[in-house]
Design an enzyme around this catalytic site. Structure first.
Site, mmCIF file in Angstrom:
data_model
loop_
_atom_site.group_PDB
_atom_site.id
_atom_site.type_symbol
_atom_site.label_atom_id
_atom_site.label_comp_id
_atom_site.label_asym_id
_atom_site.label_seq_id
_atom_site.Cartn_x
_atom_site.Cartn_y
_atom_site.Cartn_z
ATOM 1 N N ASP A 1 -3.938 12.249 -10.080
ATOM 2 C CA ASP A 1 -4.376 11.500 -8.898
ATOM 3 C C ASP A 1 -5.666 10.745 -9.227
ATOM 4 O O ASP A 1 -5.788 9.547 -8.948
ATOM 5 C CB ASP A 1 -4.599 12.485 -7.740
ATOM 6 C CG ASP A 1 -5.033 11.771 -6.473
ATOM 7 O OD1 ASP A 1 -4.467 10.715 -6.165
ATOM 8 O OD2 ASP A 1 -5.957 12.283 -5.794
ATOM 9 N N LYS B 1 -8.088 20.940 -18.535
ATOM 10 C CA LYS B 1 -9.424 21.549 -18.520
ATOM 11 C C LYS B 1 -9.257 22.944 -19.123
ATOM 12 O O LYS B 1 -9.550 23.969 -18.500
ATOM 13 C CB LYS B 1 -9.948 21.580 -17.070
ATOM 14 C CG LYS B 1 -11.418 21.939 -16.941
ATOM 15 C CD LYS B 1 -12.354 20.795 -17.343
ATOM 16 C CE LYS B 1 -13.787 21.307 -17.365
ATOM 17 N NZ LYS B 1 -14.737 20.316 -17.892
ATOM 18 N N TYR C 1 -2.077 21.080 -5.245
ATOM 19 C CA TYR C 1 -1.596 20.449 -4.005
ATOM 20 C C TYR C 1 -0.631 21.365 -3.249
ATOM 21 O O TYR C 1 -0.499 21.260 -2.032
ATOM 22 C CB TYR C 1 -0.844 19.152 -4.323
ATOM 23 C CG TYR C 1 -1.692 17.937 -4.501
ATOM 24 C CD1 TYR C 1 -2.688 17.887 -5.476
ATOM 25 C CD2 TYR C 1 -1.496 16.803 -3.726
ATOM 26 C CE1 TYR C 1 -3.458 16.755 -5.652
ATOM 27 C CE2 TYR C 1 -2.258 15.669 -3.902
ATOM 28 C CZ TYR C 1 -3.243 15.654 -4.870
ATOM 29 O OH TYR C 1 -3.992 14.524 -5.050
ATOM 30 N N ASP D 1 -12.793 15.551 -17.987
ATOM 31 C CA ASP D 1 -14.079 14.850 -17.854
ATOM 32 C C ASP D 1 -14.245 13.822 -18.983
ATOM 33 O O ASP D 1 -14.630 12.674 -18.752
ATOM 34 C CB ASP D 1 -15.261 15.839 -17.789
ATOM 35 C CG ASP D 1 -15.180 16.956 -18.820
ATOM 36 O OD1 ASP D 1 -14.142 17.087 -19.507
ATOM 37 O OD2 ASP D 1 -16.170 17.712 -18.950
ATOM 38 N N ASP E 1 -6.186 6.356 -10.189
ATOM 39 C CA ASP E 1 -7.064 5.402 -9.480
ATOM 40 C C ASP E 1 -7.978 4.706 -10.481
ATOM 41 O O ASP E 1 -8.217 3.493 -10.394
ATOM 42 C CB ASP E 1 -7.934 6.116 -8.429
ATOM 43 C CG ASP E 1 -7.293 6.119 -7.033
ATOM 44 O OD1 ASP E 1 -6.049 6.125 -6.963
ATOM 45 O OD2 ASP E 1 -8.034 6.126 -6.027
HETATM 46 C C1 LIG Z 1 -2.562 10.461 0.011
HETATM 47 C C2 LIG Z 1 -2.629 11.490 -1.077
HETATM 48 C C3 LIG Z 1 -2.005 12.772 -0.607
HETATM 49 C C4 LIG Z 1 -1.978 11.004 -2.371
HETATM 50 C C5 LIG Z 1 -2.146 12.061 -3.470
HETATM 51 O O1 LIG Z 1 -3.235 12.626 -3.617
HETATM 52 O O2 LIG Z 1 -1.179 12.297 -4.187
HETATM 53 C C6 LIG Z 1 -2.524 9.691 -2.922
HETATM 54 O O3 LIG Z 1 -3.881 9.763 -3.213
HETATM 55 C C7 LIG Z 1 -1.730 9.280 -4.140
HETATM 56 O O4 LIG Z 1 -2.353 9.080 -5.183
HETATM 57 O O5 LIG Z 1 -0.500 9.133 -4.036
HETATM 58 MG MG LIG Z 2 -4.369 9.024 -5.109
#
Ligand SMILES: CC(C)[C@H](C(=O)O)[C@@H](O)C(=O)O
Ligand SMILES: [Mg+2]
Ligand SMILES: NC(=O)c1ccc[n+]([C@@H]2O[C@H](COP(=O)([O-])OP(=O)(O)OC[C@H]3O[C@@H](n4cnc5c(N)ncnc54)[C@H](O)[C@@H]3O)[C@@H](O)[C@H]2O)c1
Length: 362
Positions: free
Chosen positions: A250, A194, A144, A226, A254
């Site tokens: 990240d 990885k 990032y 993975d 999710d």
């Molecule tokens: C919006 C984006 C930059 C952010 C990230 O990737 O960190 C989001 O997906 C998160 O998980 O906080």
């Molecule tokens: Mg995110």
């Protein structure tokens, strides 16, 4: 009476909708526990671009610097997608805030609570075996923040690149966060990497192994990213703390959110070495449901609870919010995305969930 200054940055899409409910819950809990939380709202993200010409106005950054903590909503959306990357809300506001305050330690707890396994999309027997994972994500380095490079070369040979870079210091401090967290939980760290391909991951493993020597009570395992994504689907109960670099965390977070039922359930704390933090849902501005009053406010409300707990030390108030969230969910007061499609006409609105939750506090 304890008194704090909070910078509130609602942002875009569902951000302001869910922030309204978090603020109502904070009002309720502060009056019950005699806490004075002075909140100042600042523009950020696409909203700030539209009204002030930039995603992170100087006044917003100054307001955050003067605050005891930042409560953040979400930013971004299709309206601002065509901007150059460095002007987009995600980089210009969110990544800048993370970097400016050195918020390297991102904690994302995902849990299927007792009696709530039916909210999970996991196979029933797997959901019932439980999900209780803390993703500890490195947040201020890695790919990032490596030097991005725009297009170079010609025609089909044109290329672009991003650079993944980690120093030993950066790996060590996030590994310490993960092991410290594991000591207060299930005493297991699974480090996600990885290392069969990436040089950064080799260094990551090496440093994590060194840190592990100071935590003899904690079991350390390494797993490739993975494999981690599939193990989460078939045997999530094996995980306690998942230690991840920025990009892997990240993605994994999710997935963890969804295992518990919804993106709208996962809060997060992003903390620096001094305990200063920014608190925000792990999900985004959800353009597909924004403006309809149907977003799940719980991730934002639990983020407010994490703020009380981690940056302000107001444990009792945080506990009260967490208990009210559990009661609300187990009483079946749910927004639509947590319900089967055919029952969504009975779903609660964002505000109804907030109202019910507040009744559980007062
Ligand atoms: C919006 C984006 C930059 C952010 C990230 O990737 O960190 C989001 O997906 C998160 O998980 O906080
Ligand atoms: Mg995110
Ligand atoms: N911290 C942040 O501000 C943040 C985090 C992630 C994404 N984003 C940005 O948000 C925008 C949209 O991103 P995206 O669509 O990829 O991801 P998203 O997280 O906004 O949405 C993904 C899915 O989850 C659902 N969802 C998310 N939060 C929800 C909630 N509270 N209640 C119910 N459903 C919810 C959405 O409806 C959508 O179907 C992009 O511009 C992205 O960069 C911002």
């Amino acid at each position: 009476m304890a008194k704090y200054q909070i910078a509130v940055l609602p942002g875009d899409g569902i951000g302001p909708e869910v922030m309204d409910q978090a603020n109502r819950v904070l009002d309720a809990v502060c009056s019950k526990f005699d806490i004075q939380l002075e909140r100042t709202v600042y523009p950020v993200g696409g909203y700030a671009i539209d009204h002030h010409g930039e995603a992170l106005p100087e006044s917003t950054l100054k307001g955050c610097e003067q605050a005891d903590a930042i409560l953040f909503g979400s930013i971004g959306g299709p309206k601002w997608d065509s901007l150059p990357l460095d002007k987009r809300p995600e980089r210009a506001a969110l990544l800048t805030l993370r970097s400016h305050f050195d918020l390297f330690s991102n904690l994302r707890p995902a849990k299927i609570y007792e009696g709530l396994a039916h909210l999970s999309p996991l196979r029933v027997d797997i959901a019932q075996s439980g999900v209780d994972v803390l993703v500890v994500r490195e947040l201020t380095s890695g790919i990032y923040f490596g030097q991005p490079k725009g297009l170079e070369g010609e025609g089909e040979e044109q290329y672009a690149f991003d650079t993944m870079r980690y120093s030993k210091r950066e790996i060590r401090r996030i590994a310490i966060s993960a092991f410290d967290a594991a000591m207060k939980r299930g005493k297991k760290v699974t480090s996600v990497d990885k290392a069969n391909v990436l040089v950064c991951s080799r260094l990551w493993r090496e440093v994590v192994e060194e840190v592990a020597k100071d935590y003899t009570e904690v079991t350390l395992e390494h797993i490739y990213i993975d494999n981690a994504t599939m193990q989460l689907l078939c045997d999530p109960a094996q995980f306690d703390v998942m230690l991840c670099s920025n990009l892997f965390g990240d993605i994994i977070s999710d997935e963890c959110a969804m295992l518990t039922g919804s993106m709208g359930l996962l809060p997060s704390a992003s903390i620096n070495g001094d305990g200063f933090g920014m608190y925000e849902p792990a999900g985004g501005s959800a353009p597909d449901i924004a403006g309809k009053g149907i977003a799940n406010p719980i991730a934002q409300i639990l983020s407010a609870s994490m703020m009380l707990r981690y940056s302000l030390g107001e444990e009792a108030a945080a506990d009260a919010i967490d208990a009210a969230v559990m009661k609300t969910l187990s009483d079946g007061v749910l927004t639509g995305e947590l319900m089967p499609k055919e029952q969504r006409d009975k779903a609660c609105t964002t505000e109804q969930v907030g109202t019910y939750l507040i009744q559980q506090i007062s």
